[in-house]
Structure formats: C-alpha cells, structure tokens
Design a protein around this motif. Sequence first.
Motif, PDB file in Angstrom:
ATOM      1  N   SER A  41      -7.804  -9.613 -11.193  1.00  0.00           N
ATOM      2  CA  SER A  41      -6.406  -8.873 -10.439  1.00  0.00           C
ATOM      3  C   SER A  41      -6.997  -8.053  -8.995  1.00  0.00           C
ATOM      4  O   SER A  41      -8.407  -8.353  -8.493  1.00  0.00           O
ATOM      5  CB  SER A  41      -6.571  -7.658 -11.821  1.00  0.00           C
ATOM      6  OG  SER A  41      -7.803  -6.442 -11.651  1.00  0.00           O
ATOM      7  N   GLU A  43      -6.435  -5.587  -8.278  1.00  0.00           N
ATOM      8  CA  GLU A  43      -7.939  -4.118  -8.244  1.00  0.00           C
ATOM      9  C   GLU A  43      -8.947  -4.509  -8.005  1.00  0.00           C
ATOM     10  O   GLU A  43      -9.929  -3.828  -7.518  1.00  0.00           O
ATOM     11  CB  GLU A  43      -6.814  -3.062  -9.081  1.00  0.00           C
ATOM     12  CG  GLU A  43      -5.903  -2.654  -9.428  1.00  0.00           C
ATOM     13  CD  GLU A  43      -4.075  -3.933  -9.664  1.00  0.00           C
ATOM     14  OE1 GLU A  43      -4.844  -4.735 -10.318  1.00  0.00           O
ATOM     15  OE2 GLU A  43      -3.023  -3.946  -9.881  1.00  0.00           O
ATOM     16  N   ALA A  46     -10.149  -5.950  -4.992  1.00  0.00           N
ATOM     17  CA  ALA A  46      -9.823  -4.951  -3.535  1.00  0.00           C
ATOM     18  C   ALA A  46     -11.600  -3.485  -4.328  1.00  0.00           C
ATOM     19  O   ALA A  46     -11.710  -3.410  -2.682  1.00  0.00           O
ATOM     20  CB  ALA A  46      -9.052  -4.406  -3.579  1.00  0.00           C
ATOM     21  N   ARG A  47     -11.502  -3.873  -5.492  1.00  0.00           N
ATOM     22  CA  ARG A  47     -12.448  -2.726  -5.011  1.00  0.00           C
ATOM     23  C   ARG A  47     -13.446  -3.167  -4.782  1.00  0.00           C
ATOM     24  O   ARG A  47     -14.397  -2.631  -4.157  1.00  0.00           O
ATOM     25  CB  ARG A  47     -12.246  -2.101  -6.447  1.00  0.00           C
ATOM     26  CG  ARG A  47     -13.576  -0.653  -7.042  1.00  0.00           C
ATOM     27  CD  ARG A  47     -13.497  -0.681  -8.289  1.00  0.00           C
ATOM     28  NE  ARG A  47     -12.053  -0.631  -9.423  1.00  0.00           N
ATOM     29  CZ  ARG A  47     -11.831  -1.772  -9.939  1.00  0.00           C
ATOM     30  NH1 ARG A  47     -12.364  -2.684 -10.445  1.00  0.00           N
ATOM     31  NH2 ARG A  47     -10.707  -1.388 -10.534  1.00  0.00           N
ATOM     32  N   SER A  52      -8.228  -1.403  -0.004  1.00  0.00           N
ATOM     33  CA  SER A  52      -7.654  -0.787  -1.220  1.00  0.00           C
ATOM     34  C   SER A  52      -6.543  -1.799  -1.635  1.00  0.00           C
ATOM     35  O   SER A  52      -6.196  -2.743  -0.597  1.00  0.00           O
ATOM     36  CB  SER A  52      -6.511   0.639   0.613  1.00  0.00           C
ATOM     37  OG  SER A  52      -5.245  -0.425   0.293  1.00  0.00           O
ATOM     38  N   VAL A  53      -6.578  -1.515  -2.570  1.00  0.00           N
ATOM     39  CA  VAL A  53      -5.545  -2.743  -3.204  1.00  0.00           C
ATOM     40  C   VAL A  53      -4.072  -2.594  -3.031  1.00  0.00           C
ATOM     41  O   VAL A  53      -3.555  -3.804  -3.134  1.00  0.00           O
ATOM     42  CB  VAL A  53      -5.261  -1.899  -4.775  1.00  0.00           C
ATOM     43  CG1 VAL A  53      -3.937  -0.680  -5.331  1.00  0.00           C
ATOM     44  CG2 VAL A  53      -4.633  -3.240  -5.662  1.00  0.00           C
ATOM     45  N   GLU A  54      -3.667  -1.531  -2.191  1.00  0.00           N
ATOM     46  CA  GLU A  54      -1.851  -1.566  -1.471  1.00  0.00           C
ATOM     47  C   GLU A  54      -2.487  -2.591  -0.210  1.00  0.00           C
ATOM     48  O   GLU A  54      -1.768  -3.592   0.113  1.00  0.00           O
ATOM     49  CB  GLU A  54      -1.968  -0.258  -1.037  1.00  0.00           C
ATOM     50  CG  GLU A  54      -0.374  -1.018  -0.389  1.00  0.00           C
ATOM     51  CD  GLU A  54       0.502  -0.984  -0.945  1.00  0.00           C
ATOM     52  OE1 GLU A  54       1.214  -2.166  -0.447  1.00  0.00           O
ATOM     53  OE2 GLU A  54       0.800  -0.874  -2.161  1.00  0.00           O
ATOM     54  N   ARG A  57      -1.960  -6.452  -1.827  1.00  0.00           N
ATOM     55  CA  ARG A  57      -0.889  -6.777  -2.033  1.00  0.00           C
ATOM     56  C   ARG A  57      -0.209  -7.007  -1.442  1.00  0.00           C
ATOM     57  O   ARG A  57       0.576  -7.322  -1.224  1.00  0.00           O
ATOM     58  CB  ARG A  57      -0.087  -5.338  -2.742  1.00  0.00           C
ATOM     59  CG  ARG A  57      -0.874  -5.514  -4.657  1.00  0.00           C
ATOM     60  CD  ARG A  57      -0.234  -4.479  -4.885  1.00  0.00           C
ATOM     61  NE  ARG A  57      -1.102  -3.925  -6.393  1.00  0.00           N
ATOM     62  CZ  ARG A  57      -0.946  -3.231  -7.579  1.00  0.00           C
ATOM     63  NH1 ARG A  57      -0.866  -1.506  -6.626  1.00  0.00           N
ATOM     64  NH2 ARG A  57      -1.125  -2.944  -8.506  1.00  0.00           N
TER      65      ARG A  57
END
Length: 131
Positions: A41, A43, A46-47, A52-54, A57
């Motif tokens: 994913s 998320e 990103a982690r 950041s996940v933003e 995205r």
Amino acid sequence: MVAIYRYSYTMPRRRLDADSQRRGQRLVSRLTHARRSSGRSAEAVARSAGISVETVRSIEKGRTITPEFFTVAALATELGLSLDELYHHSRQPAPEERPDPPPQTVPGMPRTPPASGPLAGPRTSGRTPHH
C-alpha cells in the motif's frame, strides 16, 4: 506574550516546458507501477521510506510530477529501483510519444520517381547553350 514568527523562503519554481513535464510523468508512472507491482500500500511504502503518505499519494495522482530528489531516492530504495534506472526510464519516450517510423519502400523501387518524361522538362548538362 511574545509572538514567534517563522519565516520560510522557498525558491520560486520556473514553469516546466512540455518535455520536462513528460519526463516527470514517466518518472511518476514508473514509481507508481513499482509500488503497485510490489503489492504494498501507499501507506506501507511511505512509512518505510520515511515520507508522508500524502506525498506518495500526491506523486501517484500526478499532482507532484517533479518530486524532490531525496523523496525520489527514498522511494526508489524502498521499491528496489536504482536511480539510474529511473533516470533512463524518464528519458525514454513512451511508445505513444515516439515519432512514426518513415514509410516503408518496396525493395528495388526508387524512393522518388526519376525526373524524366513529358512533365520533367528539358534536361540540361549544366553548360550554357551557344546561339
């Protein structure tokens, strides 16, 4: 009460030309494809990448087509891509962006018709005629 003001200065970004935009879109496309192919994913990537996940995205949705170098490096490392691979991928046009190949000719046939016949006009030898 003391007010603390935070000043931040960002360099103004120049407007990207069409070629730079296409290269950025190819980079984004490759990163998105690699993440989806990994089955992870946004998320999770990103982690693990420490961003950041933003940001992930925003890149994948095309809102950010020229992400910062360290963001690209972190994503590439996390997705098992080399920066060289990303660079070369972003420089090669996608099949739909490549120009059409020149038309095929029939072997043995000249590319242009010879200049002869009634419509070709008189041939000259390059010398001036004497009168």
